[in-house]
Design an enzyme around this catalytic site. Sequence first.
Site, short mmCIF file in Angstrom:
data_model
loop_
_atom_site.label_atom_id
_atom_site.label_comp_id
_atom_site.label_asym_id
_atom_site.label_seq_id
_atom_site.Cartn_x
_atom_site.Cartn_y
_atom_site.Cartn_z
N ARG A 3 47.53 50.82 35.97
CA ARG A 3 46.30 50.87 35.43
C ARG A 3 46.12 52.31 34.41
NH1 ARG A 3 41.73 47.72 36.61
NH2 ARG A 3 40.43 49.71 37.03
N HIS B 59 43.40 42.94 31.70
CA HIS B 59 43.05 43.08 33.21
C HIS B 59 44.22 43.62 33.70
CE1 HIS B 59 41.49 42.30 37.16
NE2 HIS B 59 42.88 41.78 37.35
N TYR C 40 36.95 36.98 39.20
CA TYR C 40 35.92 38.08 39.07
C TYR C 40 35.28 38.13 40.24
CZ TYR C 40 37.75 40.00 34.71
OH TYR C 40 38.44 40.49 33.51
N ASN D 232 37.69 44.42 26.02
CA ASN D 232 38.70 45.35 26.68
C ASN D 232 40.15 45.08 26.67
OD1 ASN D 232 38.54 44.60 28.93
ND2 ASN D 232 37.70 46.23 29.72
N GLU E 181 45.24 38.37 43.49
CA GLU E 181 45.44 37.93 42.10
C GLU E 181 46.58 37.23 41.85
OE1 GLU E 181 42.19 41.17 40.60
OE2 GLU E 181 44.28 41.47 39.70
N LYS F 214 43.54 39.16 27.97
CA LYS F 214 42.28 38.64 27.83
C LYS F 214 42.26 37.87 26.50
CE LYS F 214 39.91 41.87 30.82
NZ LYS F 214 38.70 42.41 30.99
N PHE G 188 26.56 41.31 34.01
CA PHE G 188 27.59 40.82 33.13
C PHE G 188 28.19 39.84 33.55
CE2 PHE G 188 29.02 44.67 34.66
CZ PHE G 188 30.53 44.29 35.20
P1 IDP Z 1 38.42 46.86 35.16
O1 IDP Z 1 38.84 45.60 34.36
O2 IDP Z 1 38.83 48.10 34.34
O3 IDP Z 1 39.19 46.79 36.47
P2 IDP Z 1 35.96 46.07 36.18
O4 IDP Z 1 34.91 47.14 36.71
O5 IDP Z 1 36.88 45.35 37.21
O6 IDP Z 1 36.96 46.68 35.29
O7 IDP Z 1 35.17 44.97 35.20
C1 IDP Z 1 35.80 43.98 35.04
C2 IDP Z 1 35.55 43.40 33.67
O8 IDP Z 1 34.33 43.32 33.43
C3 IDP Z 1 36.05 44.75 32.74
O9 IDP Z 1 37.39 44.75 32.30
C4 IDP Z 1 35.19 44.32 31.33
O10 IDP Z 1 35.74 43.44 30.74
C5 IDP Z 1 33.90 44.09 32.10
N1 IDP Z 1 32.70 44.91 32.06
C6 IDP Z 1 32.85 46.06 33.25
N2 IDP Z 1 31.73 46.59 33.07
C7 IDP Z 1 31.08 46.01 31.90
C8 IDP Z 1 29.74 46.38 31.45
O11 IDP Z 1 28.93 47.34 31.79
N3 IDP Z 1 29.26 45.63 30.39
C9 IDP Z 1 29.76 44.35 30.11
N4 IDP Z 1 31.21 44.15 30.70
C10 IDP Z 1 31.59 45.04 31.61
MG MG Z 2 38.70 45.47 38.18
#
Ligand code: IDP
Ligand code: MG
Length: 237
Positions: A171, A201, A135, A198, A212, A95, A143
């Site tokens: 993962r 992805h 997404y 973070n 994807e 990202k 968010f």
């Molecule tokens: P993942 O990236 O581990 O698959 P997902 O639940 O699919 O996690 O969420 C996609 C992205 O959304 C996450 O990587 C993170 O950047 C963001 N995200 C997830 N949960 C939160 C939150 O509680 N607050 C803010 N951003 C979030």
């Molecule tokens: Mg995800």
Amino acid sequence: MSSQILRSASRAARTLLSSSRTSSSVGQWRTVAAATATVARGSARSLSSFCYKADLKSTSMGWFYGALAVPAGAYMLQDQQLQAAELERTFIAIKPDGVQRGLISEIISRFEKKGFKLVAIKIMIPSKDFAQKHYHDLKERPFFNGLCDFLSSGPVVAMVWEGEGVIKYGRKLIGATDPQKSEPGTIRGDLAVGVGRNIIHGSDGSETAKDEIALWFTPWELVSYTSNAEKWIYGIN
Ligand code: IDP
Ligand code: MG
């Protein structure tokens, strides 16, 4: 289970290919034939589907002769066809935060060192509309808007990685969504602090991976090739 059998059949064929290149000793041929026979006993249907995928399907003699034909047929297979029959692919993206923090090579290196194979890569700035498509399953989350704004705020390195179990293990390499909960040793655990930044992805399942990859890449951007390291990564003992 069937994909495991498919992989075993494909591996047996691959072993046959490499042994036929280096030696024609009877012992080696017997080993490969035995491996293939084990697969045939495991599931005629799966083997028949392997034969089909690898363009080997027997025409009139049924699955049993089709199975017997595998060693000879596999000998004629191109590596690329084996590749297509065997390996799983996942979509991985660095990202904008990971790109801006200079973590591209670090992240690629973790997948590469594990033994996974890079089959597509590009850098692009996705539009907000594109980010929303990527997404889409999170559109009800509070968010969502900020997340899509962020993903489209700068360059993203989009990749497809290939290998046995790459979706699930990818993962694991990435770590938990919230870097506060990611284990040390994982990408997010070692390199990120907040859930909103973070850095990476990764597809979370086979259907998502397929969708994807299709969203981010055209089929001709995906490169099928045999890595020289593969025989040291996928060996049968
Ligand atoms: P993942 O990236 O581990 O698959 P997902 O639940 O699919 O996690 O969420 C996609 C992205 O959304 C996450 O990587 C993170 O950047 C963001 N995200 C997830 N949960 C939160 C939150 O509680 N607050 C803010 N951003 C979030
Ligand atoms: Mg995800």
